[in-house]
Design a protein around this motif. Structure first.
Motif, short mmCIF file in Angstrom:
data_model
loop_
_atom_site.label_atom_id
_atom_site.label_comp_id
_atom_site.label_asym_id
_atom_site.label_seq_id
_atom_site.Cartn_x
_atom_site.Cartn_y
_atom_site.Cartn_z
N PRO A 260 -7.52 -1.55 0.30
CA PRO A 260 -6.08 -1.43 -0.75
C PRO A 260 -5.24 -0.84 -0.01
N THR A 262 -2.75 1.26 -2.29
CA THR A 262 -1.81 2.07 -3.79
C THR A 262 -1.97 3.43 -3.42
N HIS A 263 -2.51 3.94 -2.48
CA HIS A 263 -2.48 5.30 -1.83
C HIS A 263 -1.04 6.00 -1.48
N LEU A 286 1.27 -3.21 -6.22
CA LEU A 286 0.95 -2.29 -5.71
C LEU A 286 2.18 -1.50 -6.93
N HIS A 289 0.58 1.14 -9.54
CA HIS A 289 -0.03 2.70 -8.82
C HIS A 289 1.06 3.71 -8.68
#
Length: 316
Positions: A260, A262-263, A286, A289
């Motif tokens: 991922p 998405t952070h 993306l 998020h």
């Protein structure tokens, strides 16, 4: 290819050209700007040594926080060892220096592959309080493994970055490093780094504080993207920059199919060869998020050569 441009800011300060005058005109405070010291070898009689001496005598050197070494002569014939040596010799006067950039030349002054560098780590040894180091030009660039406790940002811009330089950076002890930006370039100009050479970086074993990673301007951008897709270092990043290279749908797909992302705060892919459909896939995966995705500068391969016609933003 697009040429690298003069810095507009450096070390968090606006970049300002120092030009020696005798009329006592007003200047910014020594600590308010990043000072660029450069000469025109075709129009000035003053060599860089004299211009730098005038700079030290005119601007309070004890207040200077950021210094940009611009054109020091005919940079394709004279390497950067002379200006670096003069800056080091003035270390006892440049007591507040935190940021140095070496080789801020535009294409009209010298193509990026013409800029002759030298051992830039000498600056790190001379200035233990340095927090930012930038370099433009990979020819004759030397970066042996080094240790520096305070360096937070390292940028090396090249049309072709020799693998020995990459290995030297990745073998260095830089515990405070937060930002690393490497322009790998192309094989035609000594850019011979392979994905395997990036293993110490991607494994997250080298720089524990790193949160901004740029591996850019590469003709193997798809392979780099595929390696990053499963790389442990990604978990600690806020910014991932894979821009200016030959990234296509295959590399973008590998990123989406990997761990991922998405952070992240930013995924920078500008100057790319993604199809519209793949670009939309990346955004859809993306942006909801909160990731800011830069897909500007969509490029088309030269002629009908497909993937073989892709090009980096900066080479010669």
């Amino acid at each position: 290819m697009y040429g690298a441009q003069h810095l507009h800011e450096f070390g968090g300060l606006p970049a300002v050209d120092f030009q020696h005058t005798t009329d006592g005109g007003s200047r910014p405070a020594a600590d308010a700007v990043a000072w660029r010291v450069s000469v025109d070898p075709y129009g000035d009689d003053r060599p860089w040594e004299e211009e730098f001496a005038a700079f030290l005598d005119t601007v309070d050197p004890a207040g200077v926080r950021a210094l940009i070494i611009g054109q020091w002569g005919e940079a394709y014939e004279e390497n950067s060892s002379v200006p670096i040596g003069l800056v080091i010799a003035a270390a006892d006067r440049l007591t507040s220096l935190e940021a140095v950039f070496i080789g801020d030349l535009e294409a009209e002054e010298a193509e990026i592959t013409w800029i002759q560098q030298s051992d830039v780590t000498a600056l790190l040894a001379a200035f233990p309080a340095l927090t930012e180091l930038g370099v433009r030009g990979g020819s004759d660039l030397v970066f042996p493994p080094t240790k520096h406790e305070r360096l937070r940002s390292l940028t090396i811009q090249a049309g072709g970055l020799p693998v020995e330089v990459v290995r030297g950076v990745l073998d260095s002890e830089l515990p405070a490093l937060e930002r690393l930006d490497l322009w790998l370039g192309v094989s035609a100009y000594e850019g011979n780094t392979d994905v395997t050479d990036l293993a110490p970086l991607l494994s997250a074993t080298r720089f524990p504080r790193l949160h901004h990673l740029g591996v850019r301007n590469s003709e193997i951008q798809n392979e780099i993207a595929a390696a990053i897709a499963s790389a442990p270092v990604v978990a600690q990043l806020r910014v991932l920059d894979l821009s200016n290279g030959t990234l296509g749908d295959e590399g973008a797909a590998a990123l989406l199919e990997g761990q991922p992302l998405t952070h992240l705060e930013v995924l920078d892919l500008h100057h790319h060869f993604l199809s519209d459909a793949m670009g939309e896939r990346v955004r859809s995966a993306l942006e909801p998020h909160g990731v800011r995705v830069d897909l500007s500068e969509k490029c088309e391969p030269w002629g009908d050569r497909g993937a073989e016609g892709r090009y980096t933003a900066v080479s010669e």
